[in-house]
Scaffold this motif. Sequence first.
Motif, PDB file in Angstrom:
ATOM      1  N   ASP A 101      -7.483   6.188  -0.305  1.00 23.93           N
ATOM      2  CA  ASP A 101      -6.277   7.006  -0.243  1.00 23.93           C
ATOM      3  C   ASP A 101      -6.454   8.283   0.565  1.00 23.93           C
ATOM      4  N   HIS A 102      -7.623   8.496   1.152  1.00 28.35           N
ATOM      5  CA  HIS A 102      -7.840   9.640   2.045  1.00 28.35           C
ATOM      6  C   HIS A 102      -7.751   9.148   3.489  1.00 28.35           C
TER       7      HIS A 102
ATOM      8  N   ASN B  26      -3.333   2.802  -0.666  1.00 28.59           N
ATOM      9  CA  ASN B  26      -3.218   2.807  -2.130  1.00 28.59           C
ATOM     10  C   ASN B  26      -3.575   1.436  -2.683  1.00 28.59           C
ATOM     11  N   GLY B  27      -3.758   1.370  -3.981  1.00 28.58           N
ATOM     12  CA  GLY B  27      -4.224   0.138  -4.605  1.00 28.58           C
ATOM     13  C   GLY B  27      -3.218  -0.993  -4.562  1.00 28.58           C
TER      14      GLY B  27
ATOM     15  N   LYS C 221      -2.764 -11.727   0.293  1.00 32.33           N
ATOM     16  CA  LYS C 221      -2.145 -12.384   1.446  1.00 32.33           C
ATOM     17  C   LYS C 221      -3.181 -12.856   2.470  1.00 32.33           C
ATOM     18  N   LEU C 222      -4.168 -11.996   2.765  1.00 32.89           N
ATOM     19  CA  LEU C 222      -5.109 -12.273   3.854  1.00 32.89           C
ATOM     20  C   LEU C 222      -6.391 -12.960   3.394  1.00 32.89           C
ATOM     21  N   ASN C 223      -6.716 -12.821   2.101  1.00 33.84           N
ATOM     22  CA  ASN C 223      -7.916 -13.441   1.536  1.00 33.84           C
ATOM     23  C   ASN C 223      -9.168 -13.155   2.383  1.00 33.84           C
ATOM     24  N   PRO C 224      -9.477 -11.866   2.586  1.00 35.33           N
ATOM     25  CA  PRO C 224     -10.632 -11.511   3.426  1.00 35.33           C
ATOM     26  C   PRO C 224     -11.952 -11.900   2.765  1.00 35.33           C
ATOM     27  N   ASP C 225     -13.000 -11.966   3.574  1.00 37.19           N
ATOM     28  CA  ASP C 225     -14.325 -12.243   3.005  1.00 37.19           C
ATOM     29  C   ASP C 225     -14.774 -11.105   2.106  1.00 37.19           C
ATOM     30  N   ILE C 226     -14.502  -9.860   2.563  1.00 39.10           N
ATOM     31  CA  ILE C 226     -14.952  -8.673   1.833  1.00 39.10           C
ATOM     32  C   ILE C 226     -13.835  -7.630   1.798  1.00 39.10           C
ATOM     33  N   ALA C 227     -13.680  -6.972   0.651  1.00 37.69           N
ATOM     34  CA  ALA C 227     -12.783  -5.819   0.536  1.00 37.69           C
ATOM     35  C   ALA C 227     -13.624  -4.613   0.132  1.00 37.69           C
ATOM     36  N   ILE C 228     -13.500  -3.533   0.888  1.00 34.59           N
ATOM     37  CA  ILE C 228     -14.203  -2.282   0.581  1.00 34.59           C
ATOM     38  C   ILE C 228     -13.172  -1.331  -0.005  1.00 34.59           C
ATOM     39  N   LEU C 229     -13.361  -0.951  -1.277  1.00 37.46           N
ATOM     40  CA  LEU C 229     -12.351  -0.186  -2.001  1.00 37.46           C
ATOM     41  C   LEU C 229     -12.889   1.129  -2.547  1.00 37.46           C
ATOM     42  N   ASP C 230     -12.046   2.159  -2.482  1.00 35.57           N
ATOM     43  CA  ASP C 230     -12.293   3.369  -3.245  1.00 35.57           C
ATOM     44  C   ASP C 230     -11.920   3.073  -4.697  1.00 35.57           C
ATOM     45  N   ILE C 231     -12.453   3.836  -5.647  1.00 28.78           N
ATOM     46  CA  ILE C 231     -12.102   3.597  -7.054  1.00 28.78           C
ATOM     47  C   ILE C 231     -10.761   4.242  -7.391  1.00 28.78           C
ATOM     48  N   GLU C 232     -10.644   5.539  -7.158  1.00 27.94           N
ATOM     49  CA  GLU C 232      -9.442   6.257  -7.569  1.00 27.94           C
ATOM     50  C   GLU C 232      -8.425   6.285  -6.437  1.00 27.94           C
ATOM     51  N   MET C 233      -7.417   5.420  -6.572  1.00 28.07           N
ATOM     52  CA  MET C 233      -6.330   5.346  -5.600  1.00 28.07           C
ATOM     53  C   MET C 233      -5.005   5.355  -6.342  1.00 28.07           C
ATOM     54  N   PRO C 234      -3.923   5.772  -5.682  1.00 30.13           N
ATOM     55  CA  PRO C 234      -2.607   5.749  -6.328  1.00 30.13           C
ATOM     56  C   PRO C 234      -2.157   4.324  -6.643  1.00 30.13           C
ATOM     57  N   LEU C 235      -1.283   4.214  -7.632  1.00 27.51           N
ATOM     58  CA  LEU C 235      -0.626   2.964  -8.054  1.00 27.51           C
ATOM     59  C   LEU C 235      -1.574   2.000  -8.764  1.00 27.51           C
TER      60      LEU C 235
ATOM     61  N   GLU D 210      -8.769  -1.851 -10.946  1.00 28.42           N
ATOM     62  CA  GLU D 210      -7.596  -2.651 -11.315  1.00 28.42           C
ATOM     63  C   GLU D 210      -7.295  -3.703 -10.247  1.00 28.42           C
ATOM     64  N   VAL D 211      -7.464  -3.328  -8.985  1.00 31.38           N
ATOM     65  CA  VAL D 211      -7.271  -4.281  -7.887  1.00 31.38           C
ATOM     66  C   VAL D 211      -8.254  -5.440  -8.032  1.00 31.38           C
ATOM     67  N   ILE D 212      -9.511  -5.107  -8.291  1.00 34.76           N
ATOM     68  CA  ILE D 212     -10.553  -6.135  -8.417  1.00 34.76           C
ATOM     69  C   ILE D 212     -10.265  -7.061  -9.593  1.00 34.76           C
ATOM     70  N   LYS D 213      -9.878  -6.490 -10.728  1.00 36.14           N
ATOM     71  CA  LYS D 213      -9.579  -7.308 -11.915  1.00 36.14           C
ATOM     72  C   LYS D 213      -8.419  -8.270 -11.629  1.00 36.14           C
ATOM     73  N   LYS D 214      -7.366  -7.785 -10.967  1.00 42.56           N
ATOM     74  CA  LYS D 214      -6.222  -8.633 -10.667  1.00 42.56           C
ATOM     75  C   LYS D 214      -6.596  -9.733  -9.674  1.00 42.56           C
ATOM     76  N   CYS D 215      -7.459  -9.413  -8.719  1.00 45.32           N
ATOM     77  CA  CYS D 215      -7.907 -10.423  -7.754  1.00 45.32           C
ATOM     78  C   CYS D 215      -8.779 -11.481  -8.434  1.00 45.32           C
ATOM     79  N   GLU D 216      -9.614 -11.047  -9.382  1.00 41.96           N
ATOM     80  CA  GLU D 216     -10.445 -11.998 -10.117  1.00 41.96           C
ATOM     81  C   GLU D 216      -9.574 -12.930 -10.957  1.00 41.96           C
ATOM     82  N   ASP D 217      -8.495 -12.395 -11.513  1.00 43.73           N
ATOM     83  CA  ASP D 217      -7.573 -13.221 -12.298  1.00 43.73           C
ATOM     84  C   ASP D 217      -6.897 -14.281 -11.430  1.00 43.73           C
TER      85      ASP D 217
END
Length: 214
Positions: free
Chosen positions: A12-13, A37-38, A47-61, A66-73
């Motif tokens: 988010d920066h 944002n998340g 949508k894109l199903n990338p090989d790797i996602a690099i994420l910050d922890i604290e993001m808006p929304l 939470e993003v990782i948990k939803k993707c794992e589901d």
Amino acid sequence: MAENLTIVVADDHPMLLKGLTEELTANDYNVIDTALNGAIALELITKLNPDIAILDIEMPLLTGFEVIKKCEDKNLKTKFIVLTSHKESRFIYKAKTLNISGYLLKDEPFHEIQKCIHTVFNGEYYYSSTFNDVFDKEISPKIQKIKLLSPSERTIIRLIADNKSSKEISESLLISIRTVQKHRSNIINKLDLSSDQDALSNWVSTNKLLLASI
């Protein structure tokens, strides 16, 4: 191999996002999209199903976790690397419970990010040395102490985590307040806490994630 794997980056920066994306692209990594944002990150990853996602922890929304948990589901094949400033044990334990492939600090040199990406892409785990130090020196000893608690003590410490008073615990478990206090004393001893009146409550407040795992 860099150009053969696809990456989504979320932070988010704007300046940090731009800098990391440009650095990755300059080193021939295929960054297929970015998010500020998340919620957008989740949409892009789904949508894109990338090989790797690099994420910050604290993001808006949505947070990175939470993003990782939803993707794992959703059973997506994307592997996740958390790039964060957080060194606190609660964040590191959360990352461990989510089985995240990589955990790096934002002050790591770029070659560490490269090493992490390639390790994760090959199906292995890569954690910052700080991550491992905190887990081995802070989290693991706490887990070992929690395992010393009896079933009754574990029940009571969970109720303490729910902000229940000794009176409420005694009424809930149909035991005397004196028995509750005895259990509290045993818990304090087994966790090696001080006799300060708020020591147990403070410990429980900062270790709720650990308690949820017992």
